[in-house]
Design an enzyme around this catalytic site. Structure first.
Site, mmCIF file in Angstrom:
data_model
loop_
_atom_site.group_PDB
_atom_site.id
_atom_site.type_symbol
_atom_site.label_atom_id
_atom_site.label_comp_id
_atom_site.label_asym_id
_atom_site.label_seq_id
_atom_site.Cartn_x
_atom_site.Cartn_y
_atom_site.Cartn_z
ATOM 1 N N SER A 265 28.557 -24.305 -6.578
ATOM 2 C CA SER A 265 29.606 -23.087 -6.470
ATOM 3 C C SER A 265 30.079 -22.938 -7.973
ATOM 4 O O SER A 265 30.448 -24.050 -8.517
ATOM 5 C CB SER A 265 30.751 -23.342 -5.643
ATOM 6 O OG SER A 265 31.844 -22.518 -5.734
ATOM 7 N N ARG A 304 -4.692 14.120 5.884
ATOM 8 C CA ARG A 304 -3.949 13.231 4.860
ATOM 9 C C ARG A 304 -2.574 13.543 4.929
ATOM 10 O O ARG A 304 -2.310 14.866 5.151
ATOM 11 C CB ARG A 304 -4.525 13.791 3.369
ATOM 12 C CG ARG A 304 -3.792 12.710 2.444
ATOM 13 C CD ARG A 304 -4.549 12.731 1.224
ATOM 14 N NE ARG A 304 -5.898 11.893 1.650
ATOM 15 C CZ ARG A 304 -7.082 12.727 1.400
ATOM 16 N NH1 ARG A 304 -7.215 13.947 1.030
ATOM 17 N NH2 ARG A 304 -8.313 12.206 1.635
#
Length: 373
Positions: A265, A304
């Protein structure tokens, strides 16, 4: 800043802009060679095209910028490629193909390579879990349901359960990888510029690229990519289950396991955080939304898609990266995992283990060994 946390070096290299450029050019070079094989391109012209398909001759970033005008990087790539070959050869560049043929096939090549890299880490994860399951088959642990203490199990059985989940996900990814096919069909998927020679060229192209050739082009059927996305999602789920357990079991109040290379930490020097497991969860937390985007790309407008197809490229790129990172972090977390067996046994009340515990572990280990390549 975040690449090392949310990807691996190998998969980052296999999915970056240079990788896309490399695979697009690989498709174009192979297409020219295949055309020569079936007699549609003179051998000298095919060789000239192949010699020009060198990634170092092109600028990936510039191609990306120019791609905006046509919604695909293939168009500017072809302009530059044709300019680099003799004029007589230029007409044979991109023979019978359309942009989607190149992009889909390049994506398939990238995905198959990344799947191999991910599977390498996943098999290592499986082996680590198999070792833990075997070593701790006799380590009693209290089972927990709805995060409350339930009845005893063994940590070996728990690890065997994690292993079964990983092996199932691996099988799905292997299957999805093997089913990723060549895409080659021309403007609307019927080889309209090549006639009857089109299917023969497709077979030759598939052989050169090492890809299965589907009966029909799959430009309107996005199932192969949907299957890949779902398989990557299943991998994420299996790894997230393990990471969640490590985070919960490593709490100070439980302290049954701990990452051997725990994170620190910035504000509290006494803390040792399950950093690798946290990163697994950070990666897998993002995966379901990406899978949903892949699945949402399946509807295709006629021959497409306008937009959904383009969305697959960055989505699957990110999905492959996150899955690779999650597998790598899980491998690191399990490789250094410390198990406090005595604390587990004490918390469980030193019970007699269920009779089926050993049998269940043996079955999972046997299946893992049988599936291991």
């Amino acid at each position: 800043m975040f690449d090392a946390m949310f990807c691996t070096p190998a998969v980052l290299s296999a999915t970056d802009a240079d990788a896309w450029l490399r695979e697009m050019l690989r498709v174009e070079a192979a297409l020219a060679r295949a055309g020569a094989t079936v007699g549609l391109i003179p051998a000298d012209d095919a060789a000239s095209i192949g010699s020009a398909c060198v990634p170092e001759l092109f600028d990936a970033a510039e191609l990306g910028a120019r791609a905006v005008a046509s919604a695909t990087p293939v168009v500017p790539l072809l302009l530059d490629l044709r300019a680099r070959v003799p004029q007589a050869s230029a007409r044979f560049v991109h023979l019978g193909a359309t942009s989607q043929d190149v992009m889909d096939t390049a994506l398939v090549l990238i995905a198959r390579r990344c799947a191999d890299l991910i599977l390498g880490d996943l098999w290592a994860v499986g082996d680590l879990l198999a070792d833990l399951a075997d070593r701790h088959r006799g380590t009693a642990q209290i089972g927990r349901t709805l995060l409350r203490q339930a009845v005893p199990t063994s940590f070996g059985v728990v690890c065997a359960g994690w292993l079964a989940g990983v092996d199932e996900a691996v099988a799905g990814l292997v299957r999805a990888r093997g089913r990723l096919p060549l895409q080659y069909g021309g403007p609307v998927g019927v080889h309209d510029t090549l006639g009857a020679a089109g299917p023969r060229l497709a077979e030759a192209l598939g052989e050169l690229l090492g890809l299965p050739v589907p009966t029909l082009p799959w430009h309107t059927r996005r199932g192969p990519l949907a299957e890949l996305g779902a398989a990557l999602g299943a991998v994420g789920g299996a790894l997230a289950t393990i990471a969640t357990a490590i985070v919960l079991l490593s709490q100070d109040e439980v302290a049954e396991v701990a990452e051997g290379a725990a994170g620190v930490s910035s504000a509290m020097p006494h803390k040792r955080n399950p950093a690798r497991s946290a990163l697994v969860l950070a990666c897998t937390h993002q995966i379901p939304g990406l899978v949903a985007t892949v699945l949402a790309s399946q509807p295709v407008e006629l021959q497409r898609s306008a937009g959904r197809w383009q969305a697959e490229w960055p989505t699957l790129t990110t999905l492959l990266r996150l899955t690779a990172a999650a597998a790598g972090h899980a491998r690191a977390a399990l490789g250094s995992l410390r198990v406090d067996a005595e604390r587990m046994i004490t918390t469980a009340g030193r019970p007699v283990l269920p009779e089926a515990a050993d049998l269940l572990v043996d079955r999972v280990l046997e299946e893992h060994r049988a599936a291991r390549p």
